[in-house]
Design a protein around this motif. Structure first.
Motif, mmCIF file in Angstrom:
data_model
loop_
_atom_site.group_PDB
_atom_site.id
_atom_site.type_symbol
_atom_site.label_atom_id
_atom_site.label_comp_id
_atom_site.label_asym_id
_atom_site.label_seq_id
_atom_site.Cartn_x
_atom_site.Cartn_y
_atom_site.Cartn_z
ATOM 1 N N ARG A 1 -0.698 9.303 -3.142
ATOM 2 C CA ARG A 1 -1.583 10.242 -2.085
ATOM 3 C C ARG A 1 -2.553 9.154 -1.286
ATOM 4 O O ARG A 1 -2.512 9.738 -0.456
ATOM 5 N N ASP A 2 -2.228 7.657 -1.418
ATOM 6 C CA ASP A 2 -2.968 6.962 -0.641
ATOM 7 C C ASP A 2 -2.406 6.449 0.355
ATOM 8 O O ASP A 2 -2.659 5.728 1.687
ATOM 9 N N GLY A 3 -1.383 6.650 1.018
ATOM 10 C CA GLY A 3 0.454 5.749 1.786
ATOM 11 C C GLY A 3 1.243 6.124 1.088
ATOM 12 O O GLY A 3 1.602 5.364 -0.802
ATOM 13 N N PRO A 4 2.872 5.614 1.819
ATOM 14 C CA PRO A 4 4.147 5.326 0.952
ATOM 15 C C PRO A 4 3.780 4.125 0.857
ATOM 16 O O PRO A 4 4.946 3.876 -0.054
ATOM 17 N N THR A 5 3.760 2.447 1.297
ATOM 18 C CA THR A 5 2.943 1.793 0.457
ATOM 19 C C THR A 5 2.177 0.871 -0.502
ATOM 20 O O THR A 5 2.439 -0.609 -0.427
ATOM 21 N N LYS A 6 0.785 1.951 -0.572
ATOM 22 C CA LYS A 6 0.197 1.517 -1.809
ATOM 23 C C LYS A 6 0.334 2.270 -2.771
ATOM 24 O O LYS A 6 0.088 3.609 -2.328
ATOM 25 N N GLN A 7 0.625 2.057 -3.575
ATOM 26 C CA GLN A 7 0.776 2.732 -4.895
ATOM 27 C C GLN A 7 -1.046 3.136 -5.385
ATOM 28 O O GLN A 7 -1.529 2.239 -5.468
ATOM 29 N N SER A 8 -1.272 4.674 -5.950
ATOM 30 C CA SER A 8 -2.699 4.622 -5.884
ATOM 31 C C SER A 8 -2.771 4.486 -7.800
ATOM 32 O O SER A 8 -1.786 4.545 -7.707
#
Length: 243
Positions: free
Chosen positions: A151-158
């Motif tokens: 949910r915080d972006g495609p390259t950073k796992q939330s």
């Protein structure tokens, strides 16, 4: 192509659009009225549903030519049978359109959601409801999905979701060009699956490739919130047909 307008349009660049928000409201209504702090008893609420990975909503239509090989239809197909599922929340404009409404450009939905699971999906579908009753043809225009672990972006796992905490997410439905004709209604549906176009989410906070079959029925209790504090809505790029 302007799909429902029955004509082709060629442009060197995207036309100037007027981003217009339609808010989720009680009684499954989609409205242009902004939720006000003094009107919660009129518009505010939430819709909860149970999503089971063992029974995901089936992909019907869309840009999925490959899925034809598996017996699925592609293109703008009727979604009314999907919208009657208990794990689909539907919001529709209350009155038929008095005049055509044209959209051209990118569509996004801003949702305020919660779940009792550490990870789950939220899907959004925009449809064109034809003028022959509540359960009439509901033709898909665009759709999108957000996996909560990204949910915080495609390259950073939330971080894993916390039970029943409300999260703000943006679902990208991608660009299109469409005309909602007079007498039609605009509808937005929210759910948690669209399989097999999107891999189903087993509602677990682990790596997808390491999941075991016995976990396939980990139900999620997912909720869509709408109020002045949580103004869930879709933004449509409305354009002037004359231009």
């Amino acid at each position: 192509k302007v799909d429902a307008g029955n004509f082709w349009a060629s442009m060197d660049e995207w036309p100037a659009a007027h981003p217009t928000k339609l808010y989720f409201s009680r009684h499954h209504r989609l409205t242009s009225d902004v939720p006000l702090f003094g009107a919660e008893q009129v518009q505010a609420g939430d819709d909860e549903y149970s999503y089971s990975p063992a029974n995901p909503a089936s992909t019907t239509g869309g840009n999925n030519l490959i899925l034809i090989l598996l017996g699925h239809k592609c293109g703008p197909q009727d979604q009314s049978h999907i919208e009657r599922r208990k794990d689909v929340v539907v919001f529709t404009t209350s009155t038929p359109l008095a005049a055509p409404v044209a959209i051209t450009g990118r569509i996004t939905a801003e949702l305020y959601v919660s779940s009792n699971r550490k990870d789950t999906d939220f899907t959004v579908s925009l449809t064109d409801v034809y003028p022959d009753g509540w359960h009439s043809k509901s033709i898909q225009v665009r759709y999108g999905i957000q996996r909560m672990r990204w949910r915080d972006g495609p390259t950073k796992q939330s971080p894993p979701m916390e039970a029943d905490q409300v999260y703000k997410i943006t679902v990208d439905l991608w660009p299109t060009s469409w005309v909602f004709n007079a007498g039609h209604r605009i509808r937005v549906s929210v759910s948690s699956s669209n399989a097999p176009y999107y891999m189903r989410n087993d509602n677990l906070d682990d790596e997808l490739l390491h999941r075991r079959p016995e976990y396939a029925n980990e139900r999620a209790r997912n909720t869509v919130h709408f109020s002045s504090e949580y103004p869930s809505h879709i933004t449509l790029p409305i354009v002037d047909l004359e231009e």
